[in-house]
Design a protein around this motif. Sequence first.
Motif, mmCIF file in Angstrom:
data_model
loop_
_atom_site.group_PDB
_atom_site.id
_atom_site.type_symbol
_atom_site.label_atom_id
_atom_site.label_comp_id
_atom_site.label_asym_id
_atom_site.label_seq_id
_atom_site.Cartn_x
_atom_site.Cartn_y
_atom_site.Cartn_z
ATOM 1 N N UNK A 113 44.867 25.647 39.489
ATOM 2 C CA UNK A 113 43.900 26.745 39.448
ATOM 3 C C UNK A 113 44.612 28.076 39.283
ATOM 4 N N UNK A 114 44.074 28.909 38.404
ATOM 5 C CA UNK A 114 44.481 30.308 38.402
ATOM 6 C C UNK A 114 43.925 30.946 39.672
ATOM 7 N N UNK A 115 44.733 31.762 40.327
ATOM 8 C CA UNK A 115 44.272 32.403 41.559
ATOM 9 C C UNK A 115 44.357 33.913 41.433
ATOM 10 N N UNK A 116 43.503 34.593 42.168
ATOM 11 C CA UNK A 116 43.317 36.036 42.018
ATOM 12 C C UNK A 116 43.035 36.648 43.383
ATOM 13 N N UNK A 117 43.681 37.772 43.685
ATOM 14 C CA UNK A 117 43.376 38.558 44.875
ATOM 15 C C UNK A 117 43.161 40.003 44.445
ATOM 16 N N UNK A 118 42.063 40.584 44.872
ATOM 17 C CA UNK A 118 41.781 41.967 44.518
ATOM 18 C C UNK A 118 42.842 42.894 45.111
ATOM 19 N N UNK A 119 43.079 44.041 44.469
ATOM 20 C CA UNK A 119 44.100 44.967 44.977
ATOM 21 C C UNK A 119 43.743 45.489 46.365
ATOM 22 N N UNK A 120 44.790 45.675 47.172
ATOM 23 C CA UNK A 120 44.598 46.164 48.535
ATOM 24 C C UNK A 120 44.724 47.684 48.632
ATOM 25 N N UNK A 121 45.460 48.280 47.691
ATOM 26 C CA UNK A 121 45.588 49.731 47.685
ATOM 27 C C UNK A 121 46.633 50.277 48.638
ATOM 28 N N UNK A 122 47.123 49.450 49.541
ATOM 29 C CA UNK A 122 48.136 49.886 50.508
ATOM 30 C C UNK A 122 49.275 48.880 50.467
ATOM 31 N N UNK A 123 50.473 49.356 50.184
ATOM 32 C CA UNK A 123 51.626 48.456 50.140
ATOM 33 C C UNK A 123 51.932 47.914 51.534
ATOM 34 N N UNK A 226 48.326 34.333 40.049
ATOM 35 C CA UNK A 226 49.278 33.230 39.955
ATOM 36 C C UNK A 226 48.523 31.961 39.668
ATOM 37 N N UNK A 227 49.188 30.819 39.817
ATOM 38 C CA UNK A 227 48.464 29.548 39.758
ATOM 39 C C UNK A 227 49.083 28.577 40.749
ATOM 40 N N UNK A 228 48.230 27.755 41.352
ATOM 41 C CA UNK A 228 48.683 26.823 42.374
ATOM 42 C C UNK A 228 47.765 25.618 42.410
ATOM 43 N N UNK A 232 49.777 24.435 48.423
ATOM 44 C CA UNK A 232 50.064 25.839 48.106
ATOM 45 C C UNK A 232 48.782 26.599 47.804
ATOM 46 N N UNK A 233 47.868 25.970 47.080
ATOM 47 C CA UNK A 233 46.581 26.600 46.788
ATOM 48 C C UNK A 233 45.813 26.850 48.081
ATOM 49 N N UNK A 234 45.840 25.904 48.988
ATOM 50 C CA UNK A 234 45.163 26.080 50.273
ATOM 51 C C UNK A 234 45.730 27.270 51.044
ATOM 52 N N UNK A 235 47.059 27.395 51.050
ATOM 53 C CA UNK A 235 47.681 28.499 51.779
ATOM 54 C C UNK A 235 47.309 29.853 51.161
ATOM 55 N N UNK A 236 47.347 29.934 49.838
ATOM 56 C CA UNK A 236 47.024 31.200 49.185
ATOM 57 C C UNK A 236 45.545 31.542 49.357
ATOM 58 N N UNK A 237 44.691 30.539 49.404
ATOM 59 C CA UNK A 237 43.272 30.784 49.646
ATOM 60 C C UNK A 237 43.046 31.365 51.034
#
Length: 256
Positions: A113-123, A226-228, A232-237
């Motif tokens: 799966x391609x995975x996506x997280x919206x930007x957080x805006x704070x490093x 990324x993709x996982x 690994x996909x479970x952890x990133x989710x």
Amino acid sequence: MIGNPLQSDIRKHTVRSDAEKARICAANNADLYQAMFRAHGLPDQRTSAFWSSDAIAPPYYSNMTTLDPDATEEQLVEIGRLTDRLGRRPGLKDGFSRLDLVNKGFRLLFSASWIWAEPHGIAARAPEDWTRIRDAAALDRWEHSWKESGSQTDANVFTPALLSDPNIHIYGRLAGDGFDAGCIVNRSPEAVGISNIFSLTGTPQVFRDAISLANIAFSPDVPLVGYDSGAALNEMTKLGFRSVGKLRIWLSDDGS
């Protein structure tokens, strides 16, 4: 000229469909492929439909990755050209699971799966004991650990030329004279990608650390991608990513 803050804010919060997000993921991954092949001194070409190379690919890298879910005819033509050029069927990444290659001499290696997280805006704060790889000796130690984590090749996959690419950062977690975890972060115009996450200790903290490093390395105002698959996909989710599309990796069915 100073940019308009309102326009910048609008760009950060643009509502994209999952199909658009999958395209951005695929483009970011193709950018990493392009950097890897060029670091090896290998030729490549890129169109709106695909990225490809008719050189012998480094281990774990395909000769082609697709960039447009609707350009299957053009992609099939390129697969034929690569087959003729290489003298065998190429490994390829079908970025949108649109190519049916079972009856064309290929076998499916895996789906992801391609995975996506919206930007957080704070490093995020820098995780403890992690460092950016900046010289050939450190890269050699990093790759040794990467291979120890599960790679099955003796070939040199990551070359020092990568270290001078401003859009590629390689990170390792210090452990004695070497590293016990690592990841690669690559920047594209619309996203920052995270890949090659590994840990010799097996702790899921490495995923959280990789996300923090990606936000620190480049702008925290763009999505992380990324993709996982699998664990690994479970952890990133768990850490805020979600699946935005499917991809498939194909190899020749003759085992090459």
